[in-house]
Design an enzyme around this catalytic site. Structure first.
Site, PDB file in Angstrom:
ATOM      1  N   VAL A 125      14.467 -24.140   2.730  1.00 47.00           N
ATOM      2  CA  VAL A 125      15.772 -23.670   3.212  1.00 47.00           C
ATOM      3  C   VAL A 125      15.835 -22.154   3.097  1.00 47.00           C
ATOM      4  O   VAL A 125      15.439 -21.587   2.074  1.00 47.00           O
ATOM      5  CB  VAL A 125      16.942 -24.270   2.375  1.00 47.00           C
ATOM      6  CG1 VAL A 125      18.282 -23.697   2.866  1.00 47.00           C
ATOM      7  CG2 VAL A 125      16.963 -25.785   2.452  1.00 47.00           C
TER       8      VAL A 125
ATOM      9  N   CYS B   7      -8.186 -18.026  15.760  1.00 48.65           N
ATOM     10  CA  CYS B   7      -8.875 -17.935  17.057  1.00 48.65           C
ATOM     11  C   CYS B   7     -10.359 -18.211  16.920  1.00 48.65           C
ATOM     12  O   CYS B   7     -11.038 -18.497  17.901  1.00 48.65           O
ATOM     13  CB  CYS B   7      -8.719 -16.546  17.649  1.00 48.65           C
ATOM     14  SG  CYS B   7      -7.037 -15.961  17.666  1.00 48.65           S
TER      15      CYS B   7
ATOM     16  N   ARG C 212      -7.818  -1.488  46.314  1.00 48.22           N
ATOM     17  CA  ARG C 212      -8.008  -0.977  47.666  1.00 48.22           C
ATOM     18  C   ARG C 212      -7.692  -2.062  48.698  1.00 48.22           C
ATOM     19  O   ARG C 212      -7.056  -1.811  49.717  1.00 48.22           O
ATOM     20  CB  ARG C 212      -9.459  -0.504  47.785  1.00 48.22           C
ATOM     21  CG  ARG C 212      -9.721   0.327  48.998  1.00 48.22           C
ATOM     22  CD  ARG C 212     -11.093   0.980  48.921  1.00 48.22           C
ATOM     23  NE  ARG C 212     -11.422   1.559  50.216  1.00 48.22           N
ATOM     24  CZ  ARG C 212     -12.468   2.328  50.440  1.00 48.22           C
ATOM     25  NH1 ARG C 212     -13.296   2.627  49.447  1.00 48.22           N
ATOM     26  NH2 ARG C 212     -12.697   2.807  51.641  1.00 48.22           N
TER      27      ARG C 212
ATOM     28  N   ARG D  82       0.838  -1.196   0.000  1.00 45.06           N
ATOM     29  CA  ARG D  82       0.000   0.000   0.000  1.00 45.06           C
ATOM     30  C   ARG D  82       0.877   1.252   0.000  1.00 45.06           C
ATOM     31  O   ARG D  82       0.548   2.250  -0.626  1.00 45.06           O
ATOM     32  CB  ARG D  82      -0.903  -0.026   1.235  1.00 45.06           C
ATOM     33  CG  ARG D  82      -2.215   0.659   1.064  1.00 45.06           C
ATOM     34  CD  ARG D  82      -3.270   0.199   2.096  1.00 45.06           C
ATOM     35  NE  ARG D  82      -2.749   0.128   3.448  1.00 45.06           N
ATOM     36  CZ  ARG D  82      -2.846  -0.943   4.215  1.00 45.06           C
ATOM     37  NH1 ARG D  82      -3.430  -2.042   3.775  1.00 45.06           N
ATOM     38  NH2 ARG D  82      -2.366  -0.949   5.448  1.00 45.06           N
TER      39      ARG D  82
ATOM     40  N   SER E 167      -4.689 -15.155   5.712  1.00 48.72           N
ATOM     41  CA  SER E 167      -5.330 -14.122   6.550  1.00 48.72           C
ATOM     42  C   SER E 167      -6.630 -14.596   7.176  1.00 48.72           C
ATOM     43  O   SER E 167      -7.678 -13.999   6.974  1.00 48.72           O
ATOM     44  CB  SER E 167      -5.623 -12.864   5.728  1.00 48.72           C
ATOM     45  OG  SER E 167      -4.461 -12.385   5.119  1.00 48.72           O
TER      46      SER E 167
END
Lengths: 452, 452
Positions: free
Chosen positions: B83, B43, B445, B21, B39
């Site tokens: 390789v 997941c 806290r 780009r 692409s």
């Protein structure tokens, strides 16, 4: 040590409780409270009125006067402070039920936690029966009572936090609802382009939003109750009206006593929550102004989170610690039905009023990876200072789980991060929660392209 | 400039796309990809296998080889690099379908994005039909095919991210499910006390978790397919087995070429994503180790977020910018059914292994104000360095909307905030989203009380 507290809600009761817990018998604490409730969630009232909270007003009460008394605090309910005399270290008060009974209290330290009251502009008819507020638990009881009369139509006047939340309550209650506001879109604390998304959400839920159309008169029906709201454009039928016109700090006592009040209207405190210029008078909560870490200027942003932090800081300082309240960054969240709305820092409009040279980007993405059928749309706006690249603010409007993501933006703004640094952040990702680039980072990336 | 990329997923394709780009005709980019897909969201595979994603494997593909080619990238699918010769600046490769066809590619710059592969310990029977992986889209197709044979029982081996996600997929698919792990509780990336909450959630959904009980053998049925999983304690019937034993970086090519690999097993890169010691070889994604900003040491934490950031940084640097990847803080999130699980930084157990002197606090609260009938429980653990008060890490296990709150903790850890500073943060509050003290701040806290 005698400590006198005026106000029995977040700042008042949390400072008193903190102090008593730390000093025990060494401190006598008296709390004057002009309501009959203490320590309650005023923010919960719209949801209670909507019917989303089981139980009566006590459901919203975190700790009752009796509980506080059990903890050693002398809590006087239904007592209104009338005069603060800083020189004599004395406060005068009356029983609300019997104003002939005047009292006076000597103090070594005074905590002013008088809170805020609803703004009530002089619109004709604003005191008609059926024109309702939701500021206190007693207001909530009146509103719930009115809803039990089976109203059919409602007008919500004002579309800020309370207005938007009451619009949701009206939908939950099945009312035909119109929301009126002076501004072009709801939620003036976000930019107009983001506010337009809330208007769309209202439309989807059958609520009519009318922007730039303030209420000019409340009209009475034959029974003397409100029956309609007039604007410049016409009259909307209203069996019930909810006011959400904003709040103002309750500072009459402070002003009369000569305590300093800023341009925002709030009492001026230092970073230890001490009233400026007074060694032994402290103030916090909805009656004070805060240091805004982004604008660098004082701001009046009354919220329960700040009020509780003020209370903690005051309690610690009075017990001999050195505690600081380092300011705010203007974080806030609410929702209208399933549309979550959150913001932090400065909006574009606010930044421009402060003559900041800003770049902004607004992006649309989804709450989950796009391939989940139940992913919802989510819109994020970022406001960046062109001069140093720092993030000045962020806004989110989106579906379920979108809103709370403002907290990472808030933490970034708190730490003065630049947009470029935000892009580096290691934020969590898994497909049920987000796309692989966090929405806030997509916005950061977009705005970076505009800074080059 | 000739740029050769080995690997067609997050780092490979995002660096290539970014570079093309920006430089256009000035750069020739060839991508060697040993899969047929580019692409894609690895997941997302567990959710696709679970049936939560409509459509075939292409639903998880963000950009196909054809699309990339349309953008001017020479993408070769089904080609395996064999390789790397850094001295001759040359890579040899073969067509997977026809290993006789050897090819070689000269480069000016090489991007190594070989990713990770599933760990596959030599457990007897691990190659039986019906013992399934979910690492690639092709794995997913095989798994979906196996699920269409109407299995009744499933064993998930390993209870890390993939194991927990596949346990959810098994519940969604109506299988009677046992999950086995070497560790006492699921999700070794969080502390054992927090992991126990996941075991409880599994129990509520009818999944049996067996801790400290690794699989020792996969048993074949009469049809030659897997029919059970043996452990030291017995044998669990399994019409289907999912492996979730973790991944290892695919570094065989890099190691053979003499590129530096760290103790974590990942390729060593500098903060510009350059392979250490090589001016013109870059690497990123699941095959590299990262600088962990909290431990100060290299860490192997393969995640799509890092891989995409690496790709962006490599693409920018190759196009003449000066872009840095400043490291990670170990942020991660997943869920089991409605139980969300998130973590950042160091766990107590990790911090102790690094000889840090830590204090921790674990608190239980709710995802909304407690008075909402649909508020869910939420548990937060904070890990703090006693020496300087800094937050080293945080963990969340809780109901819907609990998980993504890790991002404010991640932003705090990123900025090296102390627990005391965390308590000051201006985080968002409204009753449908939280109690008035944010859960992370309640934990801060609590831990502060232990530092005094």
């Amino acid at each position: 040590m005698r400590v006198l507290v005026i106000g029995g809600d977040a700042t008042g009761m949390s400072s008193a409780s903190q102090l008593k817990r730390r000093l025990g018998e060494a401190v006598d604490i008296t709390v004057l409270n002009d309501q009959r409730w203490t320590s309650y969630s005023a923010c919960g009232i719209p949801y209670w009125v909507a019917g989303e909270v089981a139980g009566g007003p006590e459901s919203l009460v975190a700790r009752s006067p009796e509980k506080h008394r059990d903890n050693g605090l002398d809590v006087r309910v239904g007592v209104r402070a009338t005069v603060i005399n800083p020189h004599q270290k004395q406060v005068s008060a009356v029983e609300i039920a019997d104003s002939a009974t005047s009292m006076s209290f000597d103090y070594d330290h005074l905590i002013v936690a008088t809170g805020a009251g609803p703004l009530q502009p002089p619109i004709p008819g604003i005191d008609l029966p059926g024109v309702l507020r939701t500021h206190t638990l007693d207001d909530g009881l009146i509103a719930i009572d009115a809803l039990e009369q089976m109203p059919r139509t409602a007008v919500v006047v004002g579309a800020g936090f309370i207005g938007v939340e009451m619009a949701e309550a009206c939908v939950q209650r099945g009312l035909e609802t119109v929301v009126l506001d002076l501004a072009p879109e709801p939620m003036a604390v976000i930019d107009t382009d983001m506010g337009a998304l809330i208007t769309e959400s209202m439309k989807r839920h059958g609520v009519t939003f009318k922007g730039q159309e303030p209420a000019t008169e409340f009209i009475a029906g034959p029974d003397g109750r409100v029956s309609g709201v007039r604007t410049a454009n016409g009259t909307y039928p209203a069996d019930i009206v909810f006011l959400g016109l904003g709040v103002r700090p309750r500072t009459e006592l402070a002003v009369a006593a000569g305590l300093p009040v800023g341009r925002s209207g709030g009492i001026q405190i230092d970073d230890h929550c001490r009233v400026q210029g007074y060694e032994n008078i402290w103030a916090g909560g909805d009656c004070v102004e805060n240091h805004h870490r982004v604008s660098g200027e004082p701001a009046y942003i009354p919220l329960g989170t700040h009020a509780n932090k003020h209370g903690r800081v005051i309690g610690l300082n009075l017990s001999g610690e050195d505690a600081v309240f380092p300011g705010i960054v203007g974080t806030a969240i609410t929702k209208f039905m399933s549309t979550e709305i959150a913001r932090v820092g400065l909006t574009e409009q606010q930044a421009e009023r402060l003559d900041r040279n800003v770049a902004t980007a607004t992006i649309s993405t989804t709450t989950k990876a796009g391939y989940f059928s139940d992913s919802e749309s989510m819109h994020v706006k970022i406001v960046v200072d062109r001069d140093d690249g720092r993030v000045l603010g962020g806004q989110i409007v989106g579906g379920v789980s979108a809103g709370k993501r403002i907290d990472s933006a808030a933490t970034a703004v708190w730490n003065s991060m630049t947009a470029s640094e935000v892009l580096d952040l290691d934020l969590s990702y898994a497909p049920p929660f987000s796309g692989v680039w966090d929405p806030f980072q997509i916005a950061a990336r977009r705005v970076l392209g505009k800074l080059d």
